[in-house]
Write an enzyme that holds these catalytic residues in place. Structure first.
Site, PDB file in Angstrom:
ATOM      1  N   LEU A 215       0.818  -1.207   0.000  1.00  0.00           N
ATOM      2  CA  LEU A 215       0.000   0.000   0.000  1.00  0.00           C
ATOM      3  C   LEU A 215       0.858   1.266   0.000  1.00  0.00           C
ATOM      4  O   LEU A 215       0.497   2.270  -0.627  1.00  0.00           O
ATOM      5  CB  LEU A 215      -0.924  -0.008   1.225  1.00  0.00           C
ATOM      6  CG  LEU A 215      -2.035   1.047   1.234  1.00  0.00           C
ATOM      7  CD1 LEU A 215      -2.935   0.889   0.020  1.00  0.00           C
ATOM      8  CD2 LEU A 215      -2.848   0.956   2.516  1.00  0.00           C
ATOM      9  N   CYS A 216       2.011   1.202   0.669  1.00  0.00           N
ATOM     10  CA  CYS A 216       2.880   2.383   0.701  1.00  0.00           C
ATOM     11  C   CYS A 216       3.395   2.713  -0.695  1.00  0.00           C
ATOM     12  O   CYS A 216       3.529   3.895  -1.068  1.00  0.00           O
ATOM     13  CB  CYS A 216       4.037   2.173   1.676  1.00  0.00           C
ATOM     14  SG  CYS A 216       5.050   0.723   1.310  1.00  0.00           S
ATOM     15  N   THR A 217       3.687   1.685  -1.491  1.00  0.00           N
ATOM     16  CA  THR A 217       4.143   1.910  -2.867  1.00  0.00           C
ATOM     17  C   THR A 217       3.026   2.504  -3.704  1.00  0.00           C
ATOM     18  O   THR A 217       3.237   3.451  -4.477  1.00  0.00           O
ATOM     19  CB  THR A 217       4.624   0.582  -3.489  1.00  0.00           C
ATOM     20  OG1 THR A 217       5.699   0.065  -2.713  1.00  0.00           O
ATOM     21  CG2 THR A 217       5.072   0.804  -4.924  1.00  0.00           C
TER      22      THR A 217
END
Length: 446
Positions: A215-217
């Site tokens: 999700l961070c990417t």
């Protein structure tokens, strides 16, 4: 040749010579109980009823192979309609068929092309029919692209089994299940005799997990067009609710896909990412892996071969799982998947689930979803508490979910569950209820 074979006025002389050679001769690969007999041909042509589930890339090949192998009583069920992207490999369809139900067009094509073949289409979901529909078939063969659907039909065929007084399966209640699947240049074929050999649930932990992007990417450092599409699907859709508060993403709705693609293009431009197309967007949303026609043809041929062997006994069936890979050269391997004594679907034994007495209902839900041998999607739980049947949680009916949602944060003791008590679980991966026994242990004993 027997009179029954000669009387088949719909056939021309020599039409089934390739089949006759197989059923009127013995050989080293024939089953011990096989007796060469020309009367097997009328059984294939007139009596053996086969259900093909799925009319996509694998299903088109299966219908063609089965019809050319002499099977005339074929039903095909598929819930999908023809898209222009199907035409490069699903050879029963033409541009004029786009938008029409796959099952109907496939049946029309095969019936027109193969003389005296009778393919009956069902434009429906497999879940739309009950036991009375499935028990009429001699063999079920599937070319599905959904693990959930595979697990459901596996459960349905298991529910058809009857048992004698000793607990043994009544052979006449068995509907053999031949399952094929492809993924790019990889594929597999397997034969399941419900109640006798390993069922699909016995090996459900072999299915690979879906690929998910961090999700961070997705949110902060997208590098691929897929990251932008997932950003819109996971983050923007719930925020903007483009088609209403309660409307989720439907991968088969062109309006949904177009909206996601447009927003993904905007995000991609911000990060100088190229390559977002409608087809890629739909592929990411639906988790579609590009299909390869040659893989479909190979796996369908293997499945049709197993159907023929089951119908005629002219050769021993596959025992019982074949994998195929032509990514780099060609490789096949066959192994025997073993029947699990504690299989939740076919063992007839309630599986024991051990939990801490202070665990909450949501912990059971998490276990049912994440356990490799269960992998449920949206389980609902009921139990008999104080002599009354009580729904602890059910998500697929909004009114009941709203009423039972507070139970998720209650401990098992607060819900009234006791050690060795049975709970009944329903899920969309199976048509029948599953029974589990709860074993409550003290925190220091766990």
């Amino acid at each position: 040749m027997s009179n029954s074979m000669a009387d088949m006025s719909v056939d021309w002389p020599g039409r089934w010579n390739h089949i006759v050679k197989l059923i009127t001769r013995g050989g080293p690969f024939a089953r011990p109980d096989f007796e060469p007999n020309p009367e097997i041909l009328p059984f294939i042509l007139e009596n053996c009823k086969v259900l093909v589930i799925g009319a996509g890339g694998l299903g088109c090949e299966l219908l063609k192979d089965l019809a050319l192998s002499g099977f005339r009583n074929i039903d095909v069920i598929d819930m999908d309609t023809i898209d222009v992207s199907n035409l490069n490999r699903q050879f029963l369809y033409r541009p004029k068929d786009v938008g029409r139900p796959k099952a109907e067009v496939a049946a029309e094509f095969v019936n027109k092309r193969i003389h005296a073949c009778n393919v009956v289409p069902y434009y429906a979901r497999i879940e739309d029919y009950d036991e009375s529909f499935y028990k009429k078939y001699s063999i079920v063969v599937s070319g599905l692209d959904s693990i959930i659907a595979r697990r459901w039909i596996n459960g349905m065929l298991l529910s058809l089994l009857e048992y004698d007084e000793s607990g043994a399966v009544v052979p006449t209640s068995i509907v053999p299940f031949v399952d094929g699947g492809t993924e790019g240049f990889k594929g597999n074929a397997r034969v399941i005799l419900p109640g006798i050999t390993a069922c699909l649930e016995c090996t459900v932990d072999l299915f690979p997990p879906q690929v998910n992007f961090p999700l961070c990417t997705i949110a902060h450092t997208p590098r691929l067009p897929e990251h932008c599409i997932e950003y819109v699907r996971i983050l923007l859709w719930p925020q903007e609710k483009p088609f209403g508060d309660d409307v989720g993403v439907d991968g088969d709705d062109p309006n949904h896909i177009q909206w996601i693609m447009d927003r993904a293009v905007q995000r991609a431009q911000k990060y100088n990412i190229q390559g977002i197309t409608y087809r890629l967007t739909q592929g990411v949303v639906k988790r579609i892996i590009p299909a390869v026609a040659s893989t479909n043809a190979t796996i369908a041929a293997a499945c049709a071969n197993e159907v023929f062997k089951l119908a005629t006994s002219c050769s021993g069936m596959l025992s019982n799982y074949m994998v195929y890979n032509d990514t780099d050269g060609m490789y096949t391997y066959t192994f025997e998947a073993e029947k699990r004594d504690d299989c939740v679907a076919c063992s007839l034994k309630p599986q024991t689930l051990s939990f801490n007495e202070n665990d909450k209902l949501k912990d059971i839900m998490k276990y049912l979803k994440e356990n490799a041998q269960l992998q449920m999607k949206s389980p609902g739980i009921t139990a008999v508490i104080n002599g009354q049947n009580k729904t602890l949680y059910l998500s697929n009916i909004p009114a009941i979910e709203e009423k039972t949602k507070p139970n998720l944060n209650l401990t098992l003791a607060e819900l009234g569950l006791t050690s060795q008590q049975e709970i009944v679980v329903v899920d969309k991966t199976t048509p029948k209820s599953l029974i589990f026994r709860i074993n409550l242990v003290a925190a220091m004993d766990q």
